[in-house]
Design a protein around this motif. Structure first.
Motif, PDB file in Angstrom:
ATOM      1  N   GLY A   1      -0.489  -1.807 -18.759  1.00  0.00           N
ATOM      2  CA  GLY A   1      -0.102  -1.141 -19.996  1.00  0.00           C
ATOM      3  C   GLY A   1       1.119  -0.274 -19.848  1.00  0.00           C
ATOM      4  N   ASN A   2       2.012  -0.663 -18.940  1.00  0.00           N
ATOM      5  CA  ASN A   2       3.196   0.142 -18.667  1.00  0.00           C
ATOM      6  C   ASN A   2       4.419  -0.763 -18.670  1.00  0.00           C
ATOM      7  OD1 ASN A   2       5.203   1.800 -17.688  1.00  0.00           O
ATOM      8  ND2 ASN A   2       3.914   2.743 -16.112  1.00  0.00           N
ATOM      9  N   VAL A   3       5.251  -0.631 -19.715  1.00  0.00           N
ATOM     10  CA  VAL A   3       6.444  -1.472 -19.817  1.00  0.00           C
ATOM     11  C   VAL A   3       7.413  -1.170 -18.684  1.00  0.00           C
ATOM     12  CG1 VAL A   3       8.421  -2.087 -21.255  1.00  0.00           C
ATOM     13  CG2 VAL A   3       6.198  -1.659 -22.316  1.00  0.00           C
ATOM     14  N   ASP A   4       7.527   0.100 -18.316  1.00  0.00           N
ATOM     15  CA  ASP A   4       8.413   0.471 -17.214  1.00  0.00           C
ATOM     16  C   ASP A   4       7.998  -0.240 -15.926  1.00  0.00           C
ATOM     17  OD1 ASP A   4       9.872   2.093 -18.848  1.00  0.00           O
ATOM     18  OD2 ASP A   4       8.914   3.963 -18.207  1.00  0.00           O
ATOM     19  N   ALA A   5       6.678  -0.373 -15.740  1.00  0.00           N
ATOM     20  CA  ALA A   5       6.182  -1.046 -14.541  1.00  0.00           C
ATOM     21  C   ALA A   5       6.615  -2.505 -14.517  1.00  0.00           C
ATOM     22  CB  ALA A   5       4.658  -0.946 -14.471  1.00  0.00           C
TER      23      ALA A   5
ATOM     24  N   TYR B   1       0.803  -1.220   0.000  1.00  0.00           N
ATOM     25  CA  TYR B   1       0.000   0.000   0.000  1.00  0.00           C
ATOM     26  C   TYR B   1       0.841   1.278   0.000  1.00  0.00           C
ATOM     27  CZ  TYR B   1      -4.327  -2.614   0.681  1.00  0.00           C
ATOM     28  OH  TYR B   1      -5.393  -3.453   0.494  1.00  0.00           O
ATOM     29  N   SER B   2       2.047   1.229   0.569  1.00  0.00           N
ATOM     30  CA  SER B   2       2.869   2.435   0.601  1.00  0.00           C
ATOM     31  C   SER B   2       3.730   2.590  -0.641  1.00  0.00           C
ATOM     32  CB  SER B   2       3.771   2.437   1.849  1.00  0.00           C
ATOM     33  OG  SER B   2       3.010   2.530   3.028  1.00  0.00           O
ATOM     34  N   PHE B   3       4.117   1.448  -1.264  1.00  0.00           N
ATOM     35  CA  PHE B   3       5.065   1.529  -2.370  1.00  0.00           C
ATOM     36  C   PHE B   3       4.546   0.930  -3.684  1.00  0.00           C
ATOM     37  CE2 PHE B   3       7.642   1.568   1.518  1.00  0.00           C
ATOM     38  CZ  PHE B   3       8.354   2.734   1.325  1.00  0.00           C
ATOM     39  N   ALA B   4       4.064  -0.309  -3.658  1.00  0.00           N
ATOM     40  CA  ALA B   4       3.716  -1.000  -4.906  1.00  0.00           C
ATOM     41  C   ALA B   4       2.470  -0.432  -5.573  1.00  0.00           C
ATOM     42  CB  ALA B   4       3.537  -2.490  -4.636  1.00  0.00           C
ATOM     43  N   ILE B   5       1.397  -0.268  -4.812  1.00  0.00           N
ATOM     44  CA  ILE B   5       0.139   0.206  -5.395  1.00  0.00           C
ATOM     45  C   ILE B   5       0.245   1.644  -5.907  1.00  0.00           C
ATOM     46  CG2 ILE B   5      -2.278   0.753  -4.875  1.00  0.00           C
ATOM     47  CD1 ILE B   5      -2.378  -1.699  -3.103  1.00  0.00           C
TER      48      ILE B   5
ATOM     49  N   ILE C   1      12.591  -6.078 -11.173  1.00  0.00           N
ATOM     50  CA  ILE C   1      13.616  -5.654 -10.215  1.00  0.00           C
ATOM     51  C   ILE C   1      13.144  -5.922  -8.791  1.00  0.00           C
ATOM     52  CG2 ILE C   1      14.827  -3.650  -9.263  1.00  0.00           C
ATOM     53  CD1 ILE C   1      14.827  -2.449 -12.074  1.00  0.00           C
ATOM     54  N   LEU C   2      11.901  -5.554  -8.516  1.00  0.00           N
ATOM     55  CA  LEU C   2      11.312  -5.779  -7.191  1.00  0.00           C
ATOM     56  C   LEU C   2      11.319  -7.262  -6.847  1.00  0.00           C
ATOM     57  CD1 LEU C   2       7.961  -4.155  -6.022  1.00  0.00           C
ATOM     58  CD2 LEU C   2       8.490  -6.528  -5.514  1.00  0.00           C
ATOM     59  N   ASN C   3      10.899  -8.082  -7.807  1.00  0.00           N
ATOM     60  CA  ASN C   3      10.814  -9.518  -7.563  1.00  0.00           C
ATOM     61  C   ASN C   3      12.194 -10.133  -7.329  1.00  0.00           C
ATOM     62  OD1 ASN C   3       9.314 -12.082  -7.533  1.00  0.00           O
ATOM     63  ND2 ASN C   3      10.457 -12.505  -9.415  1.00  0.00           N
ATOM     64  N   TYR C   4      13.176  -9.695  -8.116  1.00  0.00           N
ATOM     65  CA  TYR C   4      14.534 -10.216  -7.942  1.00  0.00           C
ATOM     66  C   TYR C   4      15.066  -9.859  -6.557  1.00  0.00           C
ATOM     67  CZ  TYR C   4      19.525 -10.956  -8.542  1.00  0.00           C
ATOM     68  OH  TYR C   4      20.815 -11.382  -8.374  1.00  0.00           O
ATOM     69  N   LEU C   5      14.828  -8.619  -6.143  1.00  0.00           N
ATOM     70  CA  LEU C   5      15.293  -8.202  -4.823  1.00  0.00           C
ATOM     71  C   LEU C   5      14.559  -8.962  -3.723  1.00  0.00           C
ATOM     72  CD1 LEU C   5      17.111  -6.257  -3.288  1.00  0.00           C
ATOM     73  CD2 LEU C   5      15.274  -4.574  -3.361  1.00  0.00           C
ATOM     74  N   TYR C   6      13.260  -9.135  -3.904  1.00  0.00           N
ATOM     75  CA  TYR C   6      12.453  -9.879  -2.922  1.00  0.00           C
ATOM     76  C   TYR C   6      12.959 -11.304  -2.745  1.00  0.00           C
ATOM     77  CZ  TYR C   6       8.714 -13.396  -2.516  1.00  0.00           C
ATOM     78  OH  TYR C   6       7.998 -14.525  -2.249  1.00  0.00           O
TER      79      TYR C   6
ATOM     80  N   ILE D   1      12.208   3.717  -8.829  1.00  0.00           N
ATOM     81  CA  ILE D   1      13.250   2.743  -8.519  1.00  0.00           C
ATOM     82  C   ILE D   1      13.398   2.581  -7.013  1.00  0.00           C
ATOM     83  CG2 ILE D   1      15.089   4.480  -8.607  1.00  0.00           C
ATOM     84  CD1 ILE D   1      15.319   0.757  -9.615  1.00  0.00           C
ATOM     85  N   LEU D   2      13.255   3.695  -6.271  1.00  0.00           N
ATOM     86  CA  LEU D   2      13.329   3.613  -4.814  1.00  0.00           C
ATOM     87  C   LEU D   2      12.113   2.875  -4.247  1.00  0.00           C
ATOM     88  CD1 LEU D   2      14.631   7.203  -3.906  1.00  0.00           C
ATOM     89  CD2 LEU D   2      15.933   5.068  -4.109  1.00  0.00           C
ATOM     90  N   ALA D   3      10.955   3.100  -4.864  1.00  0.00           N
ATOM     91  CA  ALA D   3       9.746   2.388  -4.441  1.00  0.00           C
ATOM     92  C   ALA D   3       9.912   0.884  -4.666  1.00  0.00           C
ATOM     93  CB  ALA D   3       8.536   2.905  -5.202  1.00  0.00           C
ATOM     94  N   ALA D   4      10.512   0.507  -5.814  1.00  0.00           N
ATOM     95  CA  ALA D   4      10.737  -0.910  -6.105  1.00  0.00           C
ATOM     96  C   ALA D   4      11.709  -1.527  -5.110  1.00  0.00           C
ATOM     97  CB  ALA D   4      11.269  -1.068  -7.539  1.00  0.00           C
ATOM     98  N   LEU D   5      12.767  -0.802  -4.771  1.00  0.00           N
ATOM     99  CA  LEU D   5      13.750  -1.311  -3.814  1.00  0.00           C
ATOM    100  C   LEU D   5      13.121  -1.507  -2.438  1.00  0.00           C
ATOM    101  CD1 LEU D   5      16.866   0.861  -4.758  1.00  0.00           C
ATOM    102  CD2 LEU D   5      16.479  -1.543  -5.288  1.00  0.00           C
ATOM    103  N   CYS D   6      12.359  -0.516  -1.994  1.00  0.00           N
ATOM    104  CA  CYS D   6      11.730  -0.617  -0.671  1.00  0.00           C
ATOM    105  C   CYS D   6      10.705  -1.746  -0.630  1.00  0.00           C
ATOM    106  CB  CYS D   6      11.059   0.712  -0.313  1.00  0.00           C
ATOM    107  SG  CYS D   6      12.219   2.053   0.015  1.00  0.00           S
ATOM    108  N   ALA D   7       9.873  -1.837  -1.675  1.00  0.00           N
ATOM    109  CA  ALA D   7       8.863  -2.893  -1.708  1.00  0.00           C
ATOM    110  C   ALA D   7       9.518  -4.272  -1.746  1.00  0.00           C
ATOM    111  CB  ALA D   7       7.950  -2.705  -2.921  1.00  0.00           C
TER     112      ALA D   7
END
Length: 288
Positions: free
Chosen positions: A170-174, A26-30, A180-185, A107-113
């Motif tokens: 519909g967002n390739v960047d997403a 709720y704070s980062f991914a959504i 990246i998020l999944n790899y870090l997770y 990118i920071l949101a992805a790292l934190c999530a």
């Protein structure tokens, strides 16, 4: 009393996991429109489409998966997982919408999530439980393929959900940020699960085995085992000193080994898990 304490600790770990996962979603991914992973990722897709709360839909999607995997996982793990699934899902839905939202760099949101998800899921696995859903499937796969780590299994499964969710958004960047998020997770998950009991295994081929064992004990306090070997080319009998240690202790052992015998042949390898005195005790199932 011991059983009560164990249950209490399980619940506290589940609450902590729910808080971490609520923050991750709720704070980062959504807010960043990231496609997430697993059943939670599927629930997030439905959240985007119909506004159904993530935690509630996670429980609904978990039911058929749980029924299919019951036989393989066993009763205790199954019941623990149902408890963890309900607690973490409720915490996510009750606490998540009230948490502050991050609107900064993606990118920071992805790292934190990714970090929050990795720690959040890992502390549940450490209590011989799971949050259900893809976790059930992951544990079933690992049951039949114990050589695979949970992080590796999760990464292979979740990339499919990430790509699907990214195409829906519909967002390739997403999609890229989601990977990246999944790899870090999955990296954090493996590090927390296996890093706590991981160590180094040192094998020393030497002509002075007794002195070597004494030197290892003096340097690190670790015991060692003397094995009998034979040179494959020369046929000569060899003594092999075997010692399991932490990564920090390994450096002292390596240094002392060459002080005792300059000609010693030292082999150092990674040990994913060490069970026994000085490490995790036999029968301790705190890490799946």
């Amino acid at each position: 009393m011991k059983k009560f304490n164990r249950i209490l600790m399980d619940v506290l770990f589940d609450l902590a996991s729910g808080i971490l996962l609520a923050a991750a979603f709720y704070s980062f991914a959504i807010p960043a429109d990231f496609p997430m992973t697993g059943v939670s990722g599927l629930a997030l897709i439905l959240y985007y489409l119909a506004g159904i709360p993530v935690g509630t839909m996670t429980i609904v999607l978990n039911i058929p998966i749980a029924l299919c995997c019951y036989r393989t996982l066993g009763k205790r793990f199954y019941l623990n997982s149902l408890k963890s699934m309900v607690i973490t899902s409720l915490i996510m839905d009750l606490l998540g919408p009230r948490l502050p939202v991050y609107h900064g760099e993606p990118i920071l949101a992805a790292l934190c999530a990714g970090v929050l998800c990795g720690v959040g899921f890992a502390i549940v696995f450490m209590r011989n439980s799971s949050t259900g859903g893809f976790d059930f499937i992951m544990m079933t796969i690992r049951y039949y393929h114990p050589n695979l780590s949970l992080g590796r299994i999760a990464f292979m499964m979740d990339v499919v959900v990430i790509v699907f969710g990214g195409l829906l958004i519909g967002n390739v960047d997403a999609v890229i940020y989601g990977i990246i998020l999944n790899y870090l997770y999955t990296t954090v998950l493996d590090h927390v699960l296996y890093g706590t009991n991981a160590g180094k295994l040192t094998m020393i081929i030497t002509d002075r085995p007794v002195e070597m064992v004494q030197a290892i004990d003096a340097a690190s306090g670790r015991g060692a085992t003397i094995l009998k070997g034979q040179g494959g080319y020369s046929g000569e009998e060899k003594d092999v000193v075997l010692c399991a240690s932490s990564k920090k202790e390994m450096y002292d052992i390596r240094k002392r080994a060459h002080e005792v015998d300059e000609k010693a042949f030292v082999i150092i390898v990674e040990s994913n898990e060490v069970i026994g005195e000085g490490f995790r005790l036999p029968g301790d199932t705190s890490v799946v």
